[in-house]
Design a protein around this motif. Structure first.
Motif, PDB file in Angstrom:
ATOM      1  N   PHE A  58      45.798  51.835  40.046  1.00 21.95           N
ATOM      2  CA  PHE A  58      44.496  51.848  39.872  1.00 21.95           C
ATOM      3  C   PHE A  58      43.718  53.047  40.648  1.00 21.95           C
ATOM      4  O   PHE A  58      43.463  53.487  41.530  1.00 21.95           O
ATOM      5  N   MET A  63      38.347  52.605  39.382  1.00 21.82           N
ATOM      6  CA  MET A  63      37.606  52.719  40.740  1.00 21.82           C
ATOM      7  C   MET A  63      36.449  53.016  39.855  1.00 21.82           C
ATOM      8  O   MET A  63      35.355  52.424  40.316  1.00 21.82           O
ATOM      9  N   LYS A 132      36.552  49.530  46.663  1.00 17.59           N
ATOM     10  CA  LYS A 132      37.383  50.887  47.688  1.00 17.59           C
ATOM     11  C   LYS A 132      38.541  49.507  48.364  1.00 17.59           C
ATOM     12  O   LYS A 132      40.111  49.619  48.507  1.00 17.59           O
ATOM     13  N   ALA A 135      40.561  48.207  45.378  1.00 20.34           N
ATOM     14  CA  ALA A 135      41.303  48.680  45.530  1.00 20.34           C
ATOM     15  C   ALA A 135      43.142  48.851  46.781  1.00 20.34           C
ATOM     16  O   ALA A 135      43.955  48.746  46.538  1.00 20.34           O
ATOM     17  N   ARG A 171      40.243  57.253  50.737  1.00 27.02           N
ATOM     18  CA  ARG A 171      40.437  55.382  50.607  1.00 27.02           C
ATOM     19  C   ARG A 171      40.655  54.862  52.166  1.00 27.02           C
ATOM     20  O   ARG A 171      41.232  55.565  52.645  1.00 27.02           O
TER      21      ARG A 171
END
Length: 755
Positions: A58, A63, A132, A135, A171
């Protein structure tokens, strides 16, 4: 066996929808959450986004495209596959995926809210699945407290997410209560943000900018508070991550200062004054700490000459780590050279031994290699003059994953420890390696001291792991000291004082004769023929009703333990045939009566155990419990195991071995039946232990018989007396020794040809 049925449903769905997509590989449908399933969902998402080629990562392209296409996934999202990917990932994380309906309904919304709350980011974004969060959903990270993990660390993880998640390159980090490399990087990013770095320069690496910022902005002490900057909380987080119990409240109190002083003393940061200066920050944030600080120990692959020893002493070093052996096939001559240890001690230095022949990959480590290393290291340490009690550091010199530690390194060190015990112990086991390797081996009870390879700051076994509690040496940098003849490149090591090294060396005299080596199995049939011929000549023929074990079976059992027997012969400096002979003879001459004797002894100790339990009952309860009945035959001891050794014989040999300095254990009491029971059982159940007792019995027998001299040079008379004594005394023992001398001669013929 199929695992979670909901995860299975997710696997079946992703395979059915994307099985024909280029770049997608169907995954096992087993209901087990793992990276295979998560990566399949990442590829499914990339296909929906139009990202090509598909990959397991990812990354920035995924993203960026997701942020543009779906900045938030919620009830307004119409792409059912995107929602099903979210719901599948929720199931993999343990949340309710609403039956993978493809609709962002109230159940899905509640699960997402719960997930975001567990992450600590609820309130940081608009409702729904933002990129986010998506992810983070497509990882194997946990956001609930794991078993045995720390609630305090989880609180810090959630705070980091809540405080910094809106920064571009921050992240979501795990919120599982465990310190890890991801959490370490997130802490460094947070520090960089507080220093004032922008999203381009904040990388999560401990570089010059971060170092300068800590020196200029983050020196903390009693009275420091979080105001415009959050350095106190971040420092408290670093202390927590490294195992130090301090509050997480942004206030640097005197109690925090006391804990910091304890950490500084533990890590040998001087002065231990409780002030959070640069070196203290560095030691908490990166394994090498401040690599410019000088330690008081070092290690090197270069011979320490008088000129180099003088330089090391002047530079403040007190202990030098040197290698016991060279690596086979290597042109690098790194081992201790003749006279070198005397040179080191004459300069007022001490030395500690390192054993490394390879250890650069996981494939080196196995139980078989561990057993081999035990003999090589112990022989080399002894021959260099390192005395009993000296810790030998065995190298694990690669970036070992946690799975490598479990599958390869722990079994290797367990075999190493077992084989060293067979050889009499005396040389405690240390390890050179990354923090995780050192800590896990210590937790298994396999090592007593750690030499930490902390200058390998990028190793996964160093990132996210605190300095092991048993550290003796901390390798933090490679430097060159001195010039001219005294110049030497060293690894600069901080010393904890746990291991002072050795300052007096007394190498033993070289063996009077060449020592024996491993048997060449290609000669097995020839050896069998000669043994059979000898036994036939003395009337010991194959008679299954009297002697159930054949000559071939007895020989193969001896050869199956050839590595151990070879090692024992070398450690005790005796002829290998002296150990092989009695073991072979006792296996070959084993009778059914021996098995009956073992049963009688087993019954006797069972009775003694029951009787002891009965006698421990209160007097009034004994009336209701019948007293155990003794067995028909009260037999306390019998010869047992491959070498057919009595427990009392083993205890006497064991105690003599201690007095003689051959083994490093506690004396045993032969009059305590609990002791004789434990010894007898181990002789019977542990073939390697039984074999390792044979040379001790021979040595004690020689002592009791008055046979002196060098076992490598026994003449025929001495040999016969020692072999006879293995069986006891009297005419029967003399006959035993006479017949066994012929077996010895056959084994010796083949051993001698290989020396």
């Amino acid at each position: 066996m199929v695992g979670d049925k909901l995860v299975l449903q997710a696997q079946q769905w992703v395979n059915s929808v994307y099985g024909g997509v280029a770049g997608y590989t169907p995954i096992p449908e087993d209901g087990k959450t793992g990276w295979t399933t998560v990566r399949a969902l990442i590829r499914a998402l990339q296909h929906e986004l139009g990202v090509a080629p598909l990959s397991d990562t990812f990354g920035p392209a995924t993203m960026g495209t997701l942020t543009t296409a779906w900045p938030v996934i919620d009830a307004a999202t119409t792409n059912q596959n995107i929602i099903k990917i979210v719901q599948s990932a929720l199931y993999c994380k343990g949340y309710n995926g609403s039956g993978m309906s493809g609709t962002y309904d109230s159940t899905t919304s509640a699960s997402v809210t719960r997930l975001r709350t567990d992450m600590g980011v609820e309130g940081s974004f608009p409702p729904g699945v933002v990129p986010k969060v998506f992810a983070a959903l497509l990882t194997m990270d946990a956001y609930v407290l794991l078993s045995g993990a720390s609630p305090q660390i989880r609180n810090i993880q959630q705070w980091l997410n809540a405080t910094y998640i809106t920064r571009r390159n921050f992240r979501v980090v795990p919120c599982d209560g465990r310190f890890s490399r991801e959490v370490q990087k997130s802490l460094l990013l947070a520090i960089q943000f507080e220093i004032g770095m922008d999203d381009e320069t904040a990388t999560g690496r401990f570089g010059p900018g971060t170092q300068a910022g800590l020196k200029d902005q983050a020196v903390l002490g009693p009275g420091s508070l979080d105001q415009a900057k959050r350095f106190v909380r971040l420092f408290q987080a670093a202390m927590r991550f490294n195992g130090w119990n301090v509050p997480f409240d942004g206030s640097y109190t005197p109690a925090v200062a006391d804990a910091v002083a304890e950490f500084q003393a533990f890590a040998r940061l001087l002065p231990a004054n409780g002030i959070a200066g640069y070196q203290t920050w560095a030691s908490l944030l990166v394994s090498s700490g401040d690599p410019t600080r000088r330690g008081t120990a070092c290690d090197c692959v270069t011979e320490i000459t008088p000129a180099r020893a003088f330089v090391l002493k002047v530079e403040g070093y007190g202990t030098v780590g040197r290698y016991l052996t060279n690596a086979p096939g290597s042109s690098l001559n790194k081992k201790i050279q003749p006279g070198e240890l005397q040179t080191i001690t004459s300069a007022g230095l001490s030395a500690f031994p390192i054993y490394q022949t390879s250890g650069h990959t996981r494939d080196y480590f196995s139980p078989e290699q561990g057993a081999q290393d035990a003999l090589a290291a112990m022989e080399a340490a002894r021959d260099h003059g390192f005395g009993r009690g000296t810790t030998i550091y065995y190298a694990v010199d690669f970036d070992a994953l946690d799975s490598d530690v479990t599958q390869r390194i722990i079994p290797h060190f367990r075999a190493l420890a077992t084989r060293l015990r067979h050889f009499g112990g005396g040389y405690p086991i240390g390890v050179y390696g990354p923090r995780n390797v050192c800590a896990r081996l210590a937790s298994e009870g396999l090592t007593v001291s750690s030499f930490v390879s902390d200058m390998s700051t990028g190793f996964s076994g160093n990132l996210g792991f605190p300095l092991p509690a048993d550290w003796a040496f901390d390798q933090i940098s490679t430097i060159t000291v001195g010039d001219g003849d005294g110049a030497v490149e060293i690894d600069n090591d901080v010393a904890s004082g746990r291991d002072p090294g050795q300052s007096l060396f007394a190498p033993p005299a070289p063996p009077s004769r060449p020592l024996d080596v491993g048997f060449a199995m290609s000669r097995r049939d020839d050896l069998l023929r000669d043994l059979t011929g000898y036994l036939d000549s003395i009337g010991v023929r194959e008679m299954p009703l009297i002697w159930p074990n054949s000559t071939e079976h007895a020989l193969d059992l001896v050869l199956a333990h050839d590595a151990l027997i070879t090692g024992l012969s070398r450690i005790h400096r005796m002829r290998k045939a002296l150990i092989q002979g009695p073991i072979f003879w006792e296996i070959r001459k084993l009778t059914p009566e021996d098995a009956l004797a073992d049963l009688a002894v087993t019954a006797y100790y069972g009775y003694r155990t029951e009787l002891e339990a009965w006698e421990a009952l209160p007097p009034d309860q004994r009336l209701d419990v019948p007293m155990p009945t003794p067995p028909f035959v009260l037999k306390e001891d019998a010869s047992t195991g491959l070498g057919q050794i009595f427990a009392r014989t083993a205890i006497a040999a064991h105690n003599h071995g201690i007095v003689s300095g051959l083994i490093d254990e506690r004396p045993l009491d032969p009059d305590d039946w609990h002791v004789t029971q434990a010894v007898w059982r181990r002789l019977r159940e542990d073939p390697d232990h039984n074999i390792s007792t044979v040379p001790l019995v021979l040595i004690n027998g020689a002592h009791e018989s008055g046979v002196g001299g060098d076992p490598l040079a026994y003449d025929t008379t001495q040999l016969g007396e020692v072999l006879a004594r293995y069986n006891g005394t009297g005419a029967g023992a003399e006959q035993y020794g006479h017949e066994l001398s012929g077996v010895y001669a056959v084994f010796e013929k083949y051993n001698a040809s290989l020396r």
